[in-house]
Design an enzyme around this catalytic site. Structure first.
Site, PDB file in Angstrom:
ATOM      1  N   ASN A  49       9.442  72.030 -31.693  1.00 28.78           N
ATOM      2  CA  ASN A  49      10.411  71.767 -30.952  1.00 28.78           C
ATOM      3  C   ASN A  49       9.842  70.859 -29.633  1.00 28.78           C
ATOM      4  O   ASN A  49       8.798  71.208 -29.245  1.00 28.78           O
ATOM      5  CB  ASN A  49      11.230  72.826 -30.613  1.00 28.78           C
ATOM      6  CG  ASN A  49      10.433  74.043 -29.760  1.00 28.78           C
ATOM      7  OD1 ASN A  49       9.317  74.239 -30.165  1.00 28.78           O
ATOM      8  ND2 ASN A  49      11.073  74.754 -29.038  1.00 28.78           N
ATOM      9  N   GLU A  51      11.504  69.834 -25.952  1.00 20.42           N
ATOM     10  CA  GLU A  51      12.339  70.181 -25.150  1.00 20.42           C
ATOM     11  C   GLU A  51      12.430  69.051 -23.927  1.00 20.42           C
ATOM     12  O   GLU A  51      11.571  68.006 -24.079  1.00 20.42           O
ATOM     13  CB  GLU A  51      12.396  71.640 -24.296  1.00 20.42           C
ATOM     14  CG  GLU A  51      12.431  72.699 -25.614  1.00 20.42           C
ATOM     15  CD  GLU A  51      12.579  73.881 -24.877  1.00 20.42           C
ATOM     16  OE1 GLU A  51      12.112  74.171 -23.689  1.00 20.42           O
ATOM     17  OE2 GLU A  51      12.745  74.965 -25.636  1.00 20.42           O
ATOM     18  N   CYS A  60      14.948  70.123 -32.138  1.00 17.75           N
ATOM     19  CA  CYS A  60      14.390  71.426 -32.764  1.00 17.75           C
ATOM     20  C   CYS A  60      13.080  70.999 -33.769  1.00 17.75           C
ATOM     21  O   CYS A  60      12.908  69.770 -34.375  1.00 17.75           O
ATOM     22  CB  CYS A  60      15.360  71.957 -33.860  1.00 17.75           C
ATOM     23  SG  CYS A  60      16.726  72.912 -32.999  1.00 17.75           S
ATOM     24  N   GLU A  62      12.685  71.706 -37.069  1.00 21.37           N
ATOM     25  CA  GLU A  62      12.962  71.422 -38.303  1.00 21.37           C
ATOM     26  C   GLU A  62      13.616  69.758 -38.498  1.00 21.37           C
ATOM     27  O   GLU A  62      13.030  69.209 -39.296  1.00 21.37           O
ATOM     28  CB  GLU A  62      14.303  72.202 -38.820  1.00 21.37           C
ATOM     29  CG  GLU A  62      13.851  73.687 -38.845  1.00 21.37           C
ATOM     30  CD  GLU A  62      14.362  74.325 -37.510  1.00 21.37           C
ATOM     31  OE1 GLU A  62      13.992  73.753 -36.538  1.00 21.37           O
ATOM     32  OE2 GLU A  62      14.508  75.495 -37.562  1.00 21.37           O
ATOM     33  N   CYS A  95      18.859  76.481 -36.842  1.00 16.53           N
ATOM     34  CA  CYS A  95      20.550  76.529 -36.047  1.00 16.53           C
ATOM     35  C   CYS A  95      21.169  75.729 -36.967  1.00 16.53           C
ATOM     36  O   CYS A  95      20.700  74.848 -37.896  1.00 16.53           O
ATOM     37  CB  CYS A  95      20.197  75.734 -34.749  1.00 16.53           C
ATOM     38  SG  CYS A  95      20.060  73.942 -34.742  1.00 16.53           S
ATOM     39  N   CYS A  98      20.437  72.011 -37.462  1.00 18.84           N
ATOM     40  CA  CYS A  98      19.280  71.885 -38.651  1.00 18.84           C
ATOM     41  C   CYS A  98      19.753  72.009 -40.079  1.00 18.84           C
ATOM     42  O   CYS A  98      19.416  71.285 -40.887  1.00 18.84           O
ATOM     43  CB  CYS A  98      17.983  72.695 -38.058  1.00 18.84           C
ATOM     44  SG  CYS A  98      17.385  71.861 -36.520  1.00 18.84           S
TER      45      CYS A  98
END
Ligand code: THU
Length: 138
Positions: A49, A51, A60, A62, A95, A98
């Protein structure tokens, strides 16, 4: 092979996901995530990830891994397996965004969630039933 969460076939994906997780940029949530994807060509792509101070810009793990795989030539149908690793007690599922991103490339994808102690195996179709696809508007 990928229907057994303990199969050694997962090892290269787990190793790549943990390695990528070490590079996560997560100064805001302090929640580091690693992901790895195996393609039918036998290549493993990893992501972490990333940020950002502007929170909605966060990426993310993924989708980072997916982007790398697509940039290297992945096409729909070409994904074989996925792994998501975190270092917290409760295993982390992908999530919603994703799930939608991944299902474009493989409906029946085995998705292994792991931490240092436990593993849990899911199928993407079950994580995102009745998903929206290109066939809904083409
Ligand atoms: N995150 C992922 O990278 N993958 C997931 O499956 C769940 C959430 C990240 C996004 C954000 O950087 C942090 O975890 C907290 O939401």
């Amino acid at each position: 092979m990928f229907d057994d969460p303990q199969s050694p076939a997962w090892n290269p994906l787990l190793a790549a996901a943990w390695k990528a997780r070490d590079h996560a940029h997560a100064p805001y949530s302090r929640f580091q995530v690693g992901a790895a994807l195996l393609t039918e060509a036998g290549t493993v792509f990893a992501g972490c990830n990333v940020e950002n101070a502007a929170y909605p810009v966060c990426l993310c793990a993924e989708r980072g891994a997916l982007s790398a795989a697509v940039a290297a030539g992945l096409r729909p149908g070409g994904l074989v397996a996925a792994v998501v690793v975190t270092d917290v007690a409760e295993l982390t599922p992908p999530c919603g965004a994703c799930r939608q991103a991944l299902i474009e490339f493989a409906g029946d994808l085995p998705v292994l969630l792991a931490n240092r102690q436990a593993r849990q195996l899911h199928r993407l179709e079950k994580l995102l039933p009745h998903s929206f696809t290109g066939s809904h508007f083409r």
